[in-house]
Write a protein that holds these residues in place. Structure first.
Motif, PDB file in Angstrom:
ATOM      1  N   TYR A  79       0.459  -2.239  11.533  1.00  0.00           N
ATOM      2  CA  TYR A  79       0.063  -3.208  10.515  1.00  0.00           C
ATOM      3  C   TYR A  79       1.037  -3.178   9.336  1.00  0.00           C
ATOM      4  N   ALA A  80       1.409  -1.973   8.903  1.00  0.00           N
ATOM      5  CA  ALA A  80       2.359  -1.842   7.789  1.00  0.00           C
ATOM      6  C   ALA A  80       3.684  -2.503   8.150  1.00  0.00           C
ATOM      7  N   ASP A 134      -2.930   7.446  13.790  1.00  0.00           N
ATOM      8  CA  ASP A 134      -3.412   6.079  13.972  1.00  0.00           C
ATOM      9  C   ASP A 134      -2.245   5.106  13.955  1.00  0.00           C
ATOM     10  N   HIS A 160      -1.977   2.153  14.858  1.00  0.00           N
ATOM     11  CA  HIS A 160      -2.259   0.780  14.438  1.00  0.00           C
ATOM     12  C   HIS A 160      -2.041   0.593  12.934  1.00  0.00           C
ATOM     13  N   THR A 161      -2.228   1.660  12.132  1.00  0.00           N
ATOM     14  CA  THR A 161      -2.007   1.521  10.689  1.00  0.00           C
ATOM     15  C   THR A 161      -0.522   1.330  10.389  1.00  0.00           C
ATOM     16  N   CYS A 204       5.624   7.397  13.336  1.00  0.00           N
ATOM     17  CA  CYS A 204       4.350   8.132  13.364  1.00  0.00           C
ATOM     18  C   CYS A 204       4.583   9.634  13.429  1.00  0.00           C
ATOM     19  N   LEU A 217       1.004   3.544   2.210  1.00  0.00           N
ATOM     20  CA  LEU A 217       1.547   3.710   3.557  1.00  0.00           C
ATOM     21  C   LEU A 217       2.719   2.765   3.788  1.00  0.00           C
ATOM     22  N   GLU A 218       2.606   1.542   3.309  1.00  0.00           N
ATOM     23  CA  GLU A 218       3.696   0.585   3.489  1.00  0.00           C
ATOM     24  C   GLU A 218       4.952   1.031   2.749  1.00  0.00           C
ATOM     25  N   SER A 244       0.850  -1.188   0.000  1.00  0.00           N
ATOM     26  CA  SER A 244       0.000   0.000   0.000  1.00  0.00           C
ATOM     27  C   SER A 244       0.886   1.238   0.000  1.00  0.00           C
TER      28      SER A 244
END
Length: 176
Positions: A95-96, A89, A91-92, A82, A61-62, A59
């Protein structure tokens, strides 16, 4: 009935929501529409550029997180990532990082009690391949436009300053 400004050959401002451009600062609506278009184009570029570099399926973001982890080749904490990427967020980003680690592009570590993440050799290679593709496809075409590098830097500074205005307005809106 047709719009009289179109009949006279006058077009503008170019906005996504005329009702927002009706206020005191119509150029801000133009800027917001341009940011929206640029943001989506940038996201498409990052995903397709990374796929061309041999790492499909990430993605935007990744891709951003991968490059930030590689930045200066120092381990980063979740808080570091962050903060620099202005992401609330967490958590995003978590996850990445899990996805990037599962693909062998980053690895977890520790700095005292803090969990850190660092780039792997595979992550470095993916970043180098992305950079090479970026230079050949994107940078070369931007250079050909004749845009002045100093003006681009000024624009970047302006956008960073405006991001502060949007952040402040978001905090005020959340407090209402």
């Amino acid at each position: 009935m047709t719009d009289p400004t179109v009949d006279r050959g006058v077009v503008g401002p170019v906005v996504s929501a005329a009702h927002l451009a009706d206020g005191r600062l119509p150029p801000l609506s133009e800027l917001e529409f341009a940011l929206t278009m640029a943001n989506h184009a940038f996201h498409r570029w990052m995903v397709r550029g990374m796929a061309a570099a041999g790492v499909p399926g990430l993605s935007p973001l990744e891709v951003l997180v991968l490059h930030q982890v590689h930045h200066r080749e120092r381990p980063k904490t979740l808080a570091d990532l962050c903060l620099v990427l202005a992401i609330e967020d967490t958590h995003t980003v978590t996850y990445a990082l899990k996805k990037l680690e599962a693909q062998g592009l980053v690895r977890s570590g520790r700095r005292g009690k803090e969990k850190t993440v660092a780039i792997t050799a595979a992550g470095e290679e993916a970043s180098r391949a992305y950079r090479s593709i970026r230079e050949g496809l994107l940078v070369a075409s931007v250079v050909e436009t004749g845009l002045d590098a100093a003006e681009m830097s000024k624009l970047a500074a302006l956008l960073r300053a405006l991001s502060g205005q949007y952040d402040q307005a978001a905090r005020a809106a959340a407090a209402m």
